[in-house]
Design an enzyme around this catalytic site. Structure first.
Site, PDB file in Angstrom:
ATOM      1  CD  GLU A   1      -6.858  12.260  12.104  1.00  0.00           C
ATOM      2  OE1 GLU A   1      -7.477  13.121  12.752  1.00  0.00           O
ATOM      3  OE2 GLU A   1      -6.431  12.443  10.941  1.00  0.00           O
TER       4      GLU A   1
ATOM      5  CG  HIS B   1       4.394  -0.165 -13.132  1.00  0.00           C
ATOM      6  ND1 HIS B   1       5.029   0.635 -12.212  1.00  0.00           N
ATOM      7  CD2 HIS B   1       3.345  -0.727 -12.473  1.00  0.00           C
ATOM      8  CE1 HIS B   1       4.394   0.562 -11.049  1.00  0.00           C
ATOM      9  NE2 HIS B   1       3.360  -0.253 -11.190  1.00  0.00           N
TER      10      HIS B   1
ATOM     11  CG  ASN C   1      10.213   5.674 -12.632  1.00  0.00           C
ATOM     12  OD1 ASN C   1       9.112   6.226 -12.627  1.00  0.00           O
ATOM     13  ND2 ASN C   1      10.408   4.493 -12.045  1.00  0.00           N
TER      14      ASN C   1
ATOM     15  CG  ASP D   1     -18.438  18.106  18.166  1.00  0.00           C
ATOM     16  OD1 ASP D   1     -18.822  19.287  18.269  1.00  0.00           O
ATOM     17  OD2 ASP D   1     -17.342  17.713  18.585  1.00  0.00           O
TER      18      ASP D   1
ATOM     19  CB  SER E   1     -10.476  15.346  23.183  1.00  0.00           C
ATOM     20  OG  SER E   1     -10.830  16.700  23.076  1.00  0.00           O
TER      21      SER E   1
ATOM     22  N   GLY F   1       4.450   6.943  -6.832  1.00  0.00           N
ATOM     23  CA  GLY F   1       3.189   6.577  -6.189  1.00  0.00           C
ATOM     24  C   GLY F   1       3.191   6.881  -4.709  1.00  0.00           C
TER      25      GLY F   1
ATOM     26  N   PRO G   1       0.859  -1.191   0.000  1.00  0.00           N
ATOM     27  CG  PRO G   1      -0.717  -1.585   1.667  1.00  0.00           C
ATOM     28  CD  PRO G   1       0.636  -2.022   1.191  1.00  0.00           C
TER      29      PRO G   1
END
Length: 668
Positions: free
Chosen positions: A413, A261, A185, A471, A385, A156, A115
């Site tokens: 996060e 690729h 590249n 909220d 919090s 990427g 990933p």
């Protein structure tokens, strides 16, 4: 003696041949980065193939993990326990060489990548761990922690938003031993990136506070060598080396094209590459001379032996520190952990307090952090919090408090979660990091990666339901708790009071084979009474909190609840009991842990012949049908929340004693 180009060509042809044999894979990146890898691994990388877990080794991360044959070739050539047969099994079932590098398969793979963007983010975690551990343990004349983190990344990785989160923080923290090589590249899967990625990467990273070395010819060993020397000389900033490369270098007809690729080159093109690069060897054949020049075992053993001598001198000068260092890098808990943590839990049970479970979490951190100097906490700009700070918290900065124990991650996060994974992988620390439960969505894939890699990352999530209140639905979790429970090898806890909260933290700390998600409320919760047996059973994930009688066959109804809804279940049980209904209440703080218990225990808690069941949780209802069955009912959420005070929302969505009683009566 083989030339540098010939040594790099060994990587190229192993990569071409393995991808061709597997009939799938990504040959372009390994071919394009082979020259960079040859210089880094043979001239600079401090490692010992005979001991891939040497504590002071340099870390190498392939963030562009689709180019996995690059690292597999490097490990094989350097002398790791990765044979030519293993390379021939590339991308095959149960091989040591899966399609993307996976931690725990091939020795020498430091993290699971694929990933895009998470490898560079893990690398930031590795570098934070190295710097912090060094400042905690090194003493004048005794530098027992002194290694670099090197990372390869591509277009990427830099397009992924997480790279911004991580690299921004890395610059702020001045991670001088982090050195990244950008495979510039200009090609991605869809073709030339001019249509979708025209950033000035040099200026971008300079703005982060990085040292940038631009325009390095990625096929010129002398330029690469000089760039690494410059990078190592800069000790106050991380370095990005921008390497201009040709994807698929050596392929006469497919180089510099997306055609190489993510697909095999084909037999004809590989033959043409052999001719072009003057490589006269058969597939998977490496000459002995090239193996000999690549072999790093002797050099690695010498380096580790020298470090062991430094460690012995350190142990003589600082015996207590040395013992503590050894304990932490071996991931052993302190000798007094079990007794002290259990005593804390028993103290809480004996001294009731009706507090928010986020406050109970902070109290647990306060108690446990005093026992665990390896805690490395943090929050994504929500410390006040999430309540993640404790009296001994020492926030890490670039210069001040470099030996600290707390990271202000900022509003990052996803970055925080993947950085935590890098810290856990490095060793020496138990990282925890917090945000609102709603925003685990930003970080979901990093949590999944922690579970896949079996890392002890502790993800803390507060403000767990419509109980968040005003909220509104943008911040009110509905499906998030169930989504976390569905991640394989993640243990998710949603405790009902301060006691279950402390047990959840204890379980997470003791769990070495994977991560935990700890979910806490904003609002106050009533503490439950428990016998010693019930207290012991909290750690089993689910237990009988309210008995109706001694006879297992006696309940007319079972109420199952978690977190803030346990109190509701207990009150509803009292109402039903007054009307003659025999009710058992089961508190299930961790469905994942409960499901792992032996069948006899699970049957003792939820007898299969008692089919009249109601589950109560301020989260998505569908998850609970696995426990209540077709005859059961669920008091849960089937929509998003609303903006209003919490008590109004609980009433609006049916989280009342009256509604639970009504649901129960409907099935009796």
């Amino acid at each position: 003696m083989a030339t540098r180009r010939e040594l790099a060509n060994a990587i190229r042809f192993l990569s071409m041949d393995a991808v061709q044999k597997a009939k799938s894979g990504h040959p372009g990146a390994p071919m394009g980065m082979a020259d960079i890898a040859e210089v880094l691994w043979r001239d600079f990388l401090k490692h010992n193939p005979s001991n891939p877990h040497w504590a002071d080794r340099d870390r190498f991360i392939l963030s562009n993990g689709h180019g996995s044959m690059l690292i597999y070739s490097l490990l094989h050539l350097s002398g790791y326990d990765l044979s030519i047969e293993d390379l021939k099994q590339f991308r095959q079932l149960h091989s040591k060489t899966p399609g993307h590098p996976e931690y725990g398969y091939a020795p020498g793979v430091e993290t699971t990548t694929g990933p895009l963007g998470q490898g560079i983010t893990n690398a930031v975690g590795f570098a934070i761990a190295e710097k912090t551990l060094a400042h905690q343990f090194n003493r004048p004349g005794h530098e027992i922690v002194d290694h670099h983190t090197y990372v390869f990344l591509g277009d990427g990785c830099l397009m992924e938003g997480i790279s911004h989160e991580a690299c921004s923080l890395a610059g702020t923290l001045g991670l001088g031993k982090l050195i990244a090589f950008y495979d510039d590249n200009n090609i991605s899967i869809d073709g030339h990136v001019d249509g979708w990625f025209t950033d000035d990467t040099q200026k971008r990273f300079e703005a982060y506070g990085w040292h940038v070395i631009p325009a390095v010819d990625g096929h010129n060993p002398e330029q690469i060598l000089e760039a690494v020397k410059q990078a190592q000389a800069e000790t106050t900033k991380p370095t990005l080396i921008i390497c201009k490369t040709i994807i698929g270098y050596g392929s006469p007809n497919k180089a510099n094209s997306h055609d190489c690729h993510g697909a095999p080159l084909g037999d004809d093109e590989i033959a043409a590459a052999r001719e072009f690069l003057k490589w006269e060897h058969a597939p998977f054949e490496i000459p002995a001379e090239i193996y000999a020049q690549w072999d790093a075992k002797e050099k690695g053993q010498v380096a580790e032996k020298a470090w062991e001598e430094k460690l012995a001198a350190y142990a003589k000068a600082y015996p207590e520190l040395a013992a503590e260092f050894t304990r932490r890098v071996n991931a052993e808990l302190p000798a007094n952990w079990a007794a002290e943590s259990q005593a804390f839990i028993e103290h809480l049970q004996a001294n009731p307090a009706n507090i928010a479970s986020r406050k109970a979490s902070q109290n647990a951190i306060e108690a446990y952090a005093k026992l665990l100097p390896e805690f490395l906490g943090g929050s994504a700009d929500l410390a006040s919090s999430n309540l993640t700070l404790w009296s001994g918290s020492k926030p890490i900065r670039a210069v001040e408090n470099a030996d600290g124990n707390y990271i202000n991650y900022g509003v990052r996060e996803f970055g925080m979660s993947a950085i935590m994974n890098g810290i856990a992988l490095h060793g020496g620390f138990i990282p925890y990091g917090a945000t609102f439960l709603m925003f685990m969505e930003y970080a979901h894939n990093a949590v999944r990666m922690a579970a896949l890699m079996k890392q002890r990352s502790l993800f803390v999530y507060t403000h767990d339901s419509i109980g968040l209140g005003e909220d509104g639905p943008t911040h009110q979790p509905v499906e998030q708790t169930s989504a976390l429970r569905l991640i394989p090898n993640l243990e998710t806890w949603r405790p009902c009071d301060q006691v279950e909260s402390a047990v959840a933290w204890k379980a997470a700390v003791e769990r070495k084979e994977g991560p935990s998600a700890l979910i806490f409320t904003r609002q106050n919760l009533a503490q439950m009474d428990r016998t010693a047996e019930q207290l012991a059973n909290v750690a089993r994930g689910g237990y009988v909190l309210r008995h109706c009688c001694e006879n297992q066959n006696c309940p007319d109804l079972i109420l199952i609840a978690t977190g803030s809804e346990v109190e509701l279940a207990m009150k509803a049980a009292d109402v039903l009991d007054a009307e003659g209904v025999k009710v058992r209440v089961v508190s299930m703080p961790s469905t994942n842990v409960f499901d792992k218990q032996d069948a006899a225990y699970r049957e003792s808690v939820l007898p299969s012949h008692i089919t009249k069941r109601v589950a109560i949780e301020a989260g998505i209802a569908d998850f609970w049908y696995k426990y209540v069955g077709f005859e059961g009912r669920v008091v849960g959420m089937n929509s998003f929340g609303e903006s209003a005070p919490a008590d109004q929302l609980f009433k609006l969505f049916g989280f009342t004693v009256e509604n639970i009683v009504e649901k129960a009566k409907a099935i009796l």
